[in-house]
Write an enzyme that holds these catalytic residues in place. Structure first.
Site, PDB file in Angstrom:
ATOM      1  N   HIS A   1     -20.450 -77.609   9.253  1.00 36.40           N
ATOM      2  CA  HIS A   1     -20.362 -78.921   9.917  1.00 36.40           C
ATOM      3  C   HIS A   1     -18.902 -79.201  10.261  1.00 36.40           C
ATOM      4  CE1 HIS A   1     -20.482 -83.236  10.557  1.00 36.40           C
ATOM      5  NE2 HIS A   1     -21.769 -83.089  10.794  1.00 36.40           N
TER       6      HIS A   1
ATOM      7  N   GLU B   1     -23.074 -79.048  18.071  1.00 35.65           N
ATOM      8  CA  GLU B   1     -22.571 -80.389  17.821  1.00 35.65           C
ATOM      9  C   GLU B   1     -21.155 -80.508  18.376  1.00 35.65           C
ATOM     10  OE1 GLU B   1     -24.791 -82.545  14.585  1.00 35.65           O
ATOM     11  OE2 GLU B   1     -23.135 -81.563  13.576  1.00 35.65           O
TER      12      GLU B   1
HETATM   13  C1  PEP Z   1     -23.483 -85.177  12.435  1.00 33.24           C
HETATM   14  O1  PEP Z   1     -22.646 -85.583  11.661  1.00 33.24           O
HETATM   15  O2  PEP Z   1     -23.941 -84.037  12.311  1.00 33.24           O
HETATM   16  C2  PEP Z   1     -23.924 -86.052  13.502  1.00 33.24           C
HETATM   17  C3  PEP Z   1     -24.570 -85.527  14.496  1.00 33.24           C
HETATM   18  O3  PEP Z   1     -23.593 -87.363  13.353  1.00 33.24           O
HETATM   19  P1  PEP Z   1     -23.976 -88.563  14.348  1.00 33.24           P
HETATM   20  O4  PEP Z   1     -25.435 -88.427  14.680  1.00 33.24           O
HETATM   21  O5  PEP Z   1     -23.666 -89.795  13.580  1.00 33.24           O
HETATM   22  O6  PEP Z   1     -23.126 -88.385  15.558  1.00 33.24           O
END
Ligand code: PEP
Length: 256
Positions: free
Chosen positions: A93, A165
């Site tokens: 992450h 992400e």
């Molecule tokens: C995350 O931390 O993996 C994430 C996607 O957070 P958020 O949905 O709050 O952007």
């Protein structure tokens, strides 16, 4: 392929709060065969929640673990210890990469340790805002993807869930922006292209690719219909039961 909806609770909820949330969510959730719902509570809550959870409805993920199975590693928890408690573990992450300085080598060892201990890794990859601005997105994605998978055999790659992400779209980042579905589509296409080149078409098709970054009930449908996206990873909105349940419902609707 199934859809996957993952809630990453990060450092939120006491064990008691986590248990109440889970109780309410389980009551609300039908048994969706084609949508796997996964929550990632903090480490302390995992063991009690594993006794409470109905695994037909929902699975547990750890947010992190260490790559050695046993030994003198004060403060760490291993995948061996998590075996039987969780089915998944989030690895790489961006908060682990940028706050705790985890690099691709460390991420790769964790992915291998998860596989060795029969836990499916959710491998997070994504570029920062400045990397995108400098046109480095494709290189970062390639490095993090192949780097993260480098310690496992080709036969295990499709056990890994890849979560794209973009760091700039994560809600806790100052001035976070929403990624457009077409930006997501471009990177997901690239991920599958790289997987196809390195591991072949079958593995690339069988490896789930998720999107995460400020997902909420109003944008979940748009992200879930991006070609090649098999699910979502939600942070902030997974902390609000009604929002998380809406996102799960949307995944069910999109699939039917
Ligand atoms: C995350 O931390 O993996 C994430 C996607 O957070 P958020 O949905 O709050 O952007």
């Amino acid at each position: 392929m199934k859809s996957y909806i993952v809630g990453n609770w990060k450092l939120n909820f006491t064990v008691g709060e986590a248990s109440i949330y889970l109780h309410k969510l389980l009551r609300k959730l039908p048994n969706y065969r084609d949508v796997d719902v996964i929550i990632a509570p903090s480490l302390l809550a995992l063991q009690p929640l594993s006794l409470q959870v109905d695994r037909h409805k929902l699975k547990l993920a750890a947010q992190n673990a260490f790559y050695r199975d046993y030994g003198a590693f004060t403060g760490e928890t291993s995948f061996t210890q998590l075996n039987g408690i969780v089915d998944y573990c989030i690895i790489g992450h961006s908060e682990r990469r940028y706050i705790f300085r985890e690099d691709d080598k460390m991420v790769a060892k964790k992915v291998a340790a998860a596989i060795r201990n029969k836990i499916r890794p959710i491998l997070c990859i994504g570029e920062t805002e400045s990397e995108r601005a400098f046109g480095e997105t494709a290189d970062v994605i390639r490095d993090q993807l192949l780097g993260g998978l480098s310690e496992i055999g080709a036969e295990d790659v499709s056990k890994v869930l890849i979560a794209y992400e973009p760091v700039w779209a994560i809600s806790s980042v100052k001035a976070a922006k929403l990624a457009t579905p077409s930006e997501v589509a471009d990177v997901v296409k690239l991920i599958r292209k790289i997987l196809t080149e390195v591991y072949g078409k079958k593995t690339a098709e069988e490896t789930p690719v998720l999107f995460g970054g400020s997902v909420n009930p109003s944008n979940a449908g748009a992200y879930l219909t991006v070609p090649g996206v098999n699910g979502l990873l939600a942070g902030g909105s997974s902390l609000i039961l009604s929002e998380f349940a809406d996102i799960i419902d949307t995944a069910k609707r999109v699939r039917s």
